[in-house]
Design an enzyme around this catalytic site. Structure first.
Site, PDB file in Angstrom:
ATOM      1  N   LYS A  21      44.351  49.307  37.009  1.00  0.00           N
ATOM      2  CA  LYS A  21      45.140  48.512  37.636  1.00  0.00           C
ATOM      3  C   LYS A  21      45.446  47.680  36.868  1.00  0.00           C
ATOM      4  O   LYS A  21      44.767  46.991  36.573  1.00  0.00           O
ATOM      5  CB  LYS A  21      43.941  47.552  38.996  1.00  0.00           C
ATOM      6  N   ASP A  31      36.644  43.581  42.398  1.00  0.00           N
ATOM      7  CA  ASP A  31      37.881  44.003  42.241  1.00  0.00           C
ATOM      8  C   ASP A  31      37.369  45.943  42.516  1.00  0.00           C
ATOM      9  O   ASP A  31      38.456  46.416  42.169  1.00  0.00           O
ATOM     10  CB  ASP A  31      38.973  43.728  41.478  1.00  0.00           C
TER      11      ASP A  31
HETATM   12  O1  C5P Z   1      33.769  39.902  40.185  1.00  0.00           O
HETATM   13  P1  C5P Z   1      33.097  40.441  38.810  1.00  0.00           P
HETATM   14  O2  C5P Z   1      32.145  41.003  38.503  1.00  0.00           O
HETATM   15  O3  C5P Z   1      34.196  40.952  38.400  1.00  0.00           O
HETATM   16  O4  C5P Z   1      33.856  38.840  38.074  1.00  0.00           O
HETATM   17  C1  C5P Z   1      33.888  38.478  37.218  1.00  0.00           C
HETATM   18  C2  C5P Z   1      33.915  37.016  36.861  1.00  0.00           C
HETATM   19  O5  C5P Z   1      34.623  36.543  36.687  1.00  0.00           O
HETATM   20  C3  C5P Z   1      32.961  36.438  37.844  1.00  0.00           C
HETATM   21  O6  C5P Z   1      31.719  36.136  37.274  1.00  0.00           O
HETATM   22  C4  C5P Z   1      33.847  34.604  37.227  1.00  0.00           C
HETATM   23  O7  C5P Z   1      32.813  34.259  35.900  1.00  0.00           O
HETATM   24  C5  C5P Z   1      35.284  35.384  38.104  1.00  0.00           C
HETATM   25  N1  C5P Z   1      36.103  35.181  38.967  1.00  0.00           N
HETATM   26  C6  C5P Z   1      35.848  34.296  39.373  1.00  0.00           C
HETATM   27  N2  C5P Z   1      36.780  34.398  40.126  1.00  0.00           N
HETATM   28  C7  C5P Z   1      36.883  35.313  41.458  1.00  0.00           C
HETATM   29  C8  C5P Z   1      36.443  36.778  40.799  1.00  0.00           C
HETATM   30  C9  C5P Z   1      35.736  36.667  39.329  1.00  0.00           C
HETATM   31  O8  C5P Z   1      35.784  32.984  39.323  1.00  0.00           O
HETATM   32  N3  C5P Z   1      37.825  36.067  42.503  1.00  0.00           N
END
Ligand code: C5P
Length: 316
Positions: free
Chosen positions: A31, A158
């Site tokens: 993506k 995501d």
């Molecule tokens: O949700 P995911 O594991 O992909 O997120 C990875 C990191 O990206 C999170 O631990 C956070 O530090 C950051 N993040 C964030 N806000 C979001 C999505 C991700 O701060 N909406």
């Protein structure tokens, strides 16, 4: 412009659910974010997002076979760098599905990887989405696509989008997705993949340290541009609040952006948390020319062309 998450007439998910005896192959796209508005950090550490996700034709593939335990092997991008143990999102996704359905978490999973790792293209999230769809089919669990998206949301922000695919609006921390109808129009992209990945948490932290200022605002202009199907109009509305943080961490990405724009790209922006830089082309032929110019500029590890939107994780 938006519709309920998954339509009732989705053929694939209307089939009777029987466990598969042969191997199940699932293909899943990368993506990019056409629009990424980042709000301030929430109490749980995540940032409130308004984003427009767009799935592009650059794919990973997972094959799931029956087994006595849960194992993961891989080939391609990131081999030797990615852990294949319990912390891998593929294994976590299979276990989450098993927990949810009461099925034994037994499968031999093989990942064929083309999506670069730590590139801002959601490769790891894509693999988790593919593992959910593959194990769902292998085990005949009979979950709906909405059920799978619910499990996906517990694994990463995501991942629900990678189950869905297409072009979609993402809200919350990115896990709440609703499709955007773009009427089958194809957009053509060129990706400049950097030598070394960027950590998503570090990019968000840098965004906070730089003052957490959003420039992207609401995506209304972008949504209208998608309806107009004119790449010049779309080019004017691409936006990413994480770009400044990615450029702060990797100032050399500015040179990549400049190289693409000098080569005639309609627009260039950092993809998600970076460091991949994505360029919009007029059409497939223009994308191929741009890609050749970027290769010749020798400013990145690899150059790829990909069109979007494409469907999310699907059984082949
Ligand atoms: O949700 P995911 O594991 O992909 O997120 C990875 C990191 O990206 C999170 O631990 C956070 O530090 C950051 N993040 C964030 N806000 C979001 C999505 C991700 O701060 N909406």
């Amino acid at each position: 412009m938006t519709e309920p998450l998954f339509s009732d007439d989705d053929e694939e998910f209307d089939r009777p659910r029987l466990a598969a005896h042969g191997p199940v192959r699932v293909r899943v796209p990368a993506k990019i974010n056409l629009h990424l508005h980042v709000g301030p950090a929430r109490a749980d550490g995540f940032h409130e997002l308004t984003t427009v996700y767009h799935a592009i034709g650059l794919y990973d593939e997972i094959t799931a076979r029956r087994g006595d335990t849960l194992t993961l092997t891989m080939e391609g991008e990131g081999t030797g760098l990615l852990s294949l143990g319990e912390d891998n999102l593929v294994i976590r996704a299979a276990r989450a599905l098993a927990d949810e359905t009461g099925h034994d978490p037994h499968a031999r999973l093989h990942l064929k990887k083309q999506i670069p790792i730590a590139a801002g293209l959601a490769g790891g999230s894509a693999d988790a989405a593919a593992a959910l769809v593959a194990c769902d089919q292998l085990w005949g669990t009979g979950l709906s696509r909405d059920d799978l998206a619910g499990i996906a949301a517990t694994l990463g922000s995501d991942i629900p989008f990678l189950v869905l695919g297409g072009t979609a609006l993402g809200t919350g921390r990115g896990e709440l997705v609703s499709p955007i109808l773009t009427g089958g129009h194809a957009w053509h992209w060129v990706l400049a993949v950097a030598e070394e990945g960027l950590s998503t948490p570090t990019v968000y932290k840098t965004f906070d340290q730089l003052g957490a200022q959003s420039e992207a605002g609401p995506p209304d202009g972008l949504l209208a541009a998608l309806r107009q199907r004119d790449p010049d109009v779309l080019a004017a509305h691409l936006a990413n609040d994480l770009q400044a943080a990615a450029l702060h961490l990797r100032p050399e990405l500015r040179g990549v952006l400049d190289a693409g724009l000098e080569a005639g790209a309609l627009a260039g922006l950092v993809s998600g948390s970076g460091p991949t830089v994505v360029f919009l082309a007029e059409d497939a032929r223009h994308a191929a020319l741009l890609a050749a110019d970027l290769e010749a500029a020798n400013c990145c590890r690899a150059v790829r062309t990909a069109a979007g939107p494409v469907p999310g994780a699907r059984v082949l």
